[in-house]
Scaffold this active site. Structure first.
Site, PDB file in Angstrom:
ATOM      1  N   GLY A 250       1.459  -7.093  -4.006  1.00  0.00           N
ATOM      2  CA  GLY A 250       0.142  -6.445  -4.057  1.00  0.00           C
ATOM      3  C   GLY A 250      -0.236  -6.591  -5.699  1.00  0.00           C
ATOM      4  O   GLY A 250       0.370  -7.611  -6.311  1.00  0.00           O
TER       5      GLY A 250
ATOM      6  N   ASP B  84      -6.521   4.747  -4.004  1.00  0.00           N
ATOM      7  CA  ASP B  84      -6.930   3.325  -3.378  1.00  0.00           C
ATOM      8  C   ASP B  84      -6.776   3.164  -1.987  1.00  0.00           C
ATOM      9  O   ASP B  84      -6.087   2.564  -1.279  1.00  0.00           O
ATOM     10  CB  ASP B  84      -5.632   2.214  -4.001  1.00  0.00           C
ATOM     11  CG  ASP B  84      -6.064   0.795  -3.928  1.00  0.00           C
ATOM     12  OD1 ASP B  84      -7.255   0.396  -3.665  1.00  0.00           O
ATOM     13  OD2 ASP B  84      -5.150  -0.183  -3.906  1.00  0.00           O
TER      14      ASP B  84
END
Lengths: 357, 233
Positions: free
Chosen positions: B27, B139
């Site tokens: 990520g 997020d």
């Protein structure tokens, strides 16, 4: 594949004039495209790219009416000068490209009036250009970045953009003020000079900073917020007792480190999200070398690379408007006088990008 | 893909490196590494581009925060991976391996069919439940939801916050809306307006969430702010 040569003039190449005046810079640029797709062998030619900047005194920001006056004063002279440098005449131009927004109302208007006048006087079609798309297209042209994640950072904009389905889509952006605006406003508190740019002067001061003043760090997904940081750093700057603790240089350093870390982080998140390892930085703040350094380290860690340009193309200029406008012109897009009204609010993702697959 | 194949230039802690780790995802700030059948390690490596003080502080804070939030959600019946142990100073969380695929990939693979829509509905409900616990994810995207056995599991709480107020929740929803629009542009309006948001509102009403109407009003304002904020050059 998009056909870019459906409207090719007989002489076999295109010429466009670009006028940019959305903020405190007036830019005039003339660009030449040869026929065919862009490639490393077939690059756009910048025949002329001139700019004049209106600077407010230290401690102040620029006011729209003063900027508009500046643009009105300069535009005729600069257009004439540009034609002379490029060694072309009005007859040679295929289109007149102008910034249709976003930006400050009065300066935009001053510029669009000049564009309309030129168009009517010489019978040349107009092409209205979105300022942000101008930055992106010029960045792609200069760097050759094919399909990068774009970080667009300037006095008025902070956006993370990636191309998909004929639009430059905004993946992340500021939830309040732009990063350049944050830097500019901080410069005003410290009465840092606006010449050549407040951000540039902060960058120079930050190089001498050593002590990190903890500031809020506000990342929300791919969006960021900067007002809290600005309030805090302004407080530190005004607070007399703290002055002994953090110097002006330390505060500039801390502000830059915090803001840029946030920008690099959201860029990295967007890259992970769209699985790209190219990043293109555009906009005035993009000429900051510390930001470029941080970004290139990040990209390298992901096995990618960054594309950045220098102040000629990062900071607002006429050539980028000519570039984006000419691409639009080549696929048949022009703007009628009645549609040439400019707008302070013109989103990057409102533009239909007909010139890309 | 092994970590070596992935060309990872980052330092991997010894105890993980010795287990023939497989990189599940890289990520933005963390690596998720599959170490054995039912365990993954989430590792936040140091970022060399960031000021060391800031880096250390962020890694530790986010790791600890993530563990706290996951545990709270698990206690309250939201589907999240089970945490076995953690080491915030080193940026390490050991947790359950979720054997499924991301909602992003599912949507890309199958399009917005009925089965997929059901997942979005569950997603909306899970967010309502999470917000009711005053937790914001920070997020919300379609890559941060895993689908396993036709159930969703929320993952990646690295940017989450507790004691979230109306503004935080509204921004949370706005971030999701925008993520869906940019990732699944063709189905976005339908997914957001007809599936996720109605499911969110329904679940919040069931939970008697007294902030629901405030959050929705604020969401409208956040949207305006994002969309119509004056843009200067």
């Amino acid at each position: 594949m998009v056909d870019l040569d459906k409207y090719l003039p007989e002489r076999g190449y295109y010429l466009a004039l670009g006028l940019e005046g959305s903020a405190n810079k007036l830019g005039v640029g003339i660009i030449k495209h040869n026929k065919g797709e862009r490639s490393d062998e077939n690059r756009a030619e910048v025949l002329c790219n001139i700019r004049d900047t209106y600077n407010a005194p230290p401690g102040e920001g620029f006011l729209p009416r003063d900027v508009a006056k500046h643009h009105r004063n300069k535009v005729v002279r600069m257009v004439l000068e540009a034609l002379k440098i490029a060694n072309v005449t009005y007859k040679d131009l295929d289109c007149i490209c102008f910034t249709q927004g976003p930006g400050m109302g009065a300066p935009l208007q001053a510029t669009v009036i000049a564009a309309r006048m030129l168009s009517q006087l010489h019978g040349i079609p107009l092409v209205g250009v979105n300022h942000c798309v101008g930055h992106i297209e010029m960045g792609r042209e200069i760097t050759g970045a094919d399909n990068p994640v774009v970080l667009y950072v300037s006095g008025g904009n902070t956006q993370i953009i990636a191309y998909s389905h004929q639009r430059y889509r905004i993946f992340g952006e500021t939830l309040d003020i732009a990063v350049g605006n944050c830097l500019d406003r901080f410069a005003r508190v410290l009465k840092i000079s606006n010449d050549p740019a407040p951000g540039y002067n902060i960058e120079q001061l930050a190089k001498k900073g050593t002590k990190y003043a903890p500031l809020p760090y506000a990342v929300k997904g791919m969006d960021i917020s900067m007002t809290g940081i600005l309030a805090q750093v302004e407080q530190l700057a005004k607070d007399k007792q703290r002055k002994t603790q953090y110097s002006m240089e330390d505060l500039c350093f801390s502000l830059q480190e915090t803001l840029f870390a946030m920008l690099v982080e959201i860029t990295e998140r967007a890259m992970a999200h769209v699985q790209s390892n190219q990043v293109l930085i555009v906009g005035g703040v993009g000429s900051n070398l510390r930001l470029q350094e941080m970004m290139s380290k990040m990209a390298a860690e992901r096995g990618g690379s960054i594309y950045a340009t220098d102040e000629r193309f990062c900071i607002d200029n006429g050539i980028m408007i000519a570039q984006a406008g000419l691409l639009a012109y080549r696929v048949g897009i022009t703007t009628d006088i009645k549609d040439s009204v400019c707008s302070q609010r013109f989103r990057t993702d409102d533009v239909y990008v007909k010139w890309r697959d | 893909m092994s970590l070596v194949d992935a060309g990872m230039p980052v330092f991997i802690p010894e105890d993980i490196a010795s287990k023939e780790p497989v990189l599940l995802s890289q990520g933005a700030e963390a690596l998720v590494i599959h170490t054995n059948n039912d365990e993954v390690v989430k590792f936040r490596p140091s970022k060399t581009w960031r000021l060391p003080e800031l880096d250390k502080q962020l890694r530790k804070r986010r790791t600890a925060q993530e563990v706290r939030v996951i545990e709270k959600l698990a206690r309250n019946g939201v589907n999240v991976p089970k945490v076995t142990r953690s080491d915030p100073a080193k940026g390490l969380i050991y947790m359950e391996y979720i054997n499924g695929i991301s909602l992003k990939k599912l949507t890309w693979d199958l399009g917005a069919n009925e089965e997929v829509k059901k997942m979005y509905q569950m997603y909306g409900e899970a967010i309502a439940q999470m917000h009711n616990l005053k937790i914001c994810h920070g997020d919300l995207t379609t890559s941060n939801v895993m689908v396993r056995d036709n159930l969703i599991v929320l993952i990646d709480f690295g940017l989450s916050s507790q004691e979230a107020d109306v503004e935080d929740k509204a921004v949370d929803l706005y971030v999701l809306e925008r993520a869906i629009q940019s990732t699944h542009p063709l189905d976005a309006n339908m997914l957001v307006n007809e599936i996720v948001m109605p499911a969110y509102e329904r679940r919040a009403e069931e939970l008697k969430d007294k902030f629901l109407s405030d959050v929705l009003v604020r969401l409208g304002q956040v949207r305006q702010r994002g969309r119509k904020r004056t843009q200067l050059g």
